[in-house]
Design a protein around this motif. Structure first.
Motif, PDB file in Angstrom:
ATOM      1  N   THR A 277       3.703  -6.073   3.975  1.00 61.34           N
ATOM      2  CA  THR A 277       2.259  -5.645   4.212  1.00 61.34           C
ATOM      3  C   THR A 277       2.981  -4.082   5.070  1.00 61.34           C
ATOM      4  O   THR A 277       1.994  -3.424   5.901  1.00 61.34           O
ATOM      5  CB  THR A 277       1.954  -6.150   5.241  1.00 61.34           C
ATOM      6  OG1 THR A 277       3.213  -6.834   6.203  1.00 61.34           O
ATOM      7  CG2 THR A 277       1.026  -7.790   4.445  1.00 61.34           C
ATOM      8  N   PRO A 279       4.283  -0.754   6.385  1.00 60.12           N
ATOM      9  CA  PRO A 279       3.521   0.684   5.690  1.00 60.12           C
ATOM     10  C   PRO A 279       4.295   1.705   4.819  1.00 60.12           C
ATOM     11  O   PRO A 279       4.256   2.257   4.759  1.00 60.12           O
ATOM     12  CB  PRO A 279       2.337   1.273   6.423  1.00 60.12           C
ATOM     13  CG  PRO A 279       2.956   0.621   8.097  1.00 60.12           C
ATOM     14  CD  PRO A 279       3.130  -1.011   7.243  1.00 60.12           C
ATOM     15  N   THR A 282       7.393   1.714   0.218  1.00 61.41           N
ATOM     16  CA  THR A 282       6.732   1.962  -0.767  1.00 61.41           C
ATOM     17  C   THR A 282       6.448   2.169  -1.471  1.00 61.41           C
ATOM     18  O   THR A 282       5.885   1.749  -3.127  1.00 61.41           O
ATOM     19  CB  THR A 282       6.041   3.494  -0.898  1.00 61.41           C
ATOM     20  OG1 THR A 282       7.626   4.091  -1.036  1.00 61.41           O
ATOM     21  CG2 THR A 282       5.622   3.891   0.636  1.00 61.41           C
TER      22      THR A 282
END
Length: 526
Positions: A277, A279, A282
């Protein structure tokens, strides 16, 4: 020496029939230096001492103020699994106990204003007693007891729990010191083992995998991976260690522009609470992992790469001690990688120097003596005049000339890096013939005429090598072939007069009628 708790201090009446139980509990708690065993022993003892049906010991996460682990008593394994995730520690009686850090008691949780209810599948509970456990003056965790057999917890129960919690703090402090020492010892042993392994001469890929695997085992991670900068400006996983197949990890890249990439390329450590989770993460594999550490592998200002240690989703987060020990291991491993690389370079240099010495000896001694012998035979042949002796001497001169060419070819082969692909065309031809020798059972003879490396360029060189491979493969398929001669001549010419490179491959194979097989001739303009 640590003083035993004074019973009167906690309000325990010395005449209580449970005093022997308290004394026995104080003596038994902490007999095991293993921390998890000690914590389970504490909650089991607290439940028995206060006649509670259910008990739990919640270990606090000092960085987040939440419950990190929960040790329970009175619940079956199936019952614990049915309840589900750990409580967050911010609500209900558990949250109140964490916030106030003082003993709490309630006769009916269903009516207590502090209570926030219980989750589904949780046993019904009414009476409650809780007390904090302090280690070195800081709250380490809390003891939670519910459902006293009499329906409520008495003042004596609270006094007994306070006494036990005080002794538990001492036992936990000792066990934690022991566990920290053992963990530090394992990390030091791991770093030493990695250093010893890398200095035994492993390849670069094996060395990185060794670091990843040992770090994974020491940190109890789900995977250990090594990332290195790639040509596109990102970072790519070049080595991985997992209990499963690591093929799905190797080759995964962090693309340029990723928020975490600047930190990694700058040699900064990155700590992730939940890879799935966060951010900053990637990559497509992030959904498989939870807590993660990403540690720089750098030594002397040189960034070798990044060591990432992700745990599975839902696993315990890394503590400050985990981060410190893993960071120290990464620094030691980076130094070992640099030393192993330097040692490999020294060994390669020694090999090159030895090969150069052999090449010089061949050139200065063998070739010169053969050439002098050839000149003497040529002079003798001229004085002998025509006849059989002249023919024999002529053949001897030709054999010596051929031998000189082969020795010069061997000298050139010695000057090529032994473990690397040759960069010159001459070296590529020799590599092809050496590779064929393993299949043929003998080494083909190779002769070069003219400045081969200077004149042969792509795509002519590629086509010539393909033709050579085809001719060698065809010779291997025939029976009775015991020698092959390969000649590359860049002084040849096409019928129209243009300069050309000529490849001739001939062997000693015979037709069924005994006649010599025609050789393979290939030529192309330069």
């Amino acid at each position: 020496m640590t003083e035993e708790p004074d019973d009167a201090e906690f309000g325990v009446d010395p005449r209580t029939p449970r005093l022997p139980m308290l004394l026995e509990a104080v003596l038994s708690v902490g007999t095991d230096l293993e921390l998890r065993a000690t914590l389970q022993q504490i909650i089991d003892t607290a439940s028995a001492l206060t006649d509670a049906r259910y008990g739990a010991l919640g270990v606090l996460d000092p960085e987040r103020g939440t419950i990190r682990e929960l040790f329970v008593s009175g619940l079956s394994r199936a019952g614990r699994e049915a309840i589900g995730d750990l409580p967050d520690g911010h609500t209900g009686m558990l949250g109140a106990l964490i916030e106030e850090a003082q003993p709490l008691r309630s006769d009916d949780l269903t009516r207590d204003p502090h209570s926030g209810g219980v989750p589904p599948h949780h046993p019904e509970m009414h009476s409650f007693l809780g007390a904090p456990i302090r280690v070195d003056g800081k709250v380490f965790g809390n003891i939670y007891l519910t459902e006293n057999r009499t329906g409520h917890f008495s003042d004596t129960d609270m006094a007994l729990l306070r006494a036990l919690a005080s002794q538990a703090g001492i036992a936990i402090g000792n066990a934690r010191l022991y566990e920290t020492a053992r963990r530090r010892e394992r990390w030091i042993e791991g770093a030493a083992a990695v250093t010893n392994t890398l200095l035994t001469g492993k390849s670069a890929a094996d060395a990185l995998t060794t670091v990843a695997e040992r770090a994974r085992l020491l940190s109890n991670a789900s995977a250990g991976v090594i990332l290195q900068p790639d040509a596109e400006g990102g970072m790519e996983i070049v080595a991985a260690s997992t209990p499963d197949d690591p093929a799905g990890l190797v080759g995964t890249a962090i693309a340029p522009g990723s928020p975490v990439l600047v930190q990694l390329l700058g040699g900064e450590a990155v700590f992730i609470e939940d890879s799935a989770t966060d951010p900053r993460m990637t990559t497509h594999v992030r959904s498989r992992f939870g807590p993660s550490m990403m540690l720089p592998l750098q030594s002397g200002g040189r960034l070798i790469g990044t060591l990432a240690l992700p745990r599975r989703r839902g696993a315990l987060p890394y503590t400050a001690a985990d981060r410190l020990l893993a960071s120290q291991f990464a620094s030691q491993a980076a130094l070992a990688l640099v030393l192993a690389d330097a040692q490999h370079d020294r060994e390669q240099l020694a090999v090159y120097e030895d090969r150069d010495r052999i090449a010089r000896d061949l050139h200065d001694l063998v070739v010169q003596r053969l050439f002098a012998t050839e000149m003497m035979l040529e002079s003798t042949r001229r004085r002998a005049g025509p006849g059989e002796t002249d023919e024999l001497l002529g053949r001897a001169v030709d054999e010596l000339d051929s031998t000189i060419q082969e020795v010069r070819t061997a000298i050139f082969a010695l000057q090529q890096p032994p473990a690397e692909a040759p960069t010159t065309f001459r070296g590529q031809v020799l590599r092809e013939t050496r590779g064929a020798a393993a299949v043929l059972g003998f080494q083909p003879s190779v002769h070069f005429t003219g400045a081969v490396d200077a004149l042969v360029r792509e795509p002519v060189g590629g086509r010539l090598l393909a033709a050579l491979r085809g001719a060698l493969a065809a010779a291997h398929r025939r029976t009775g072939v015991s020698s092959i001669e390969v000649e590359v001549d860049v002084t040849a010419a096409l019928p129209d007069g243009r300069a050309a490179v000529r490849l001739a491959v001939a062997d000693d194979g015979r037709e069924q009628d005994g006649s010599r097989l025609p050789g393979v001739i290939w030529q192309a303009p330069l």
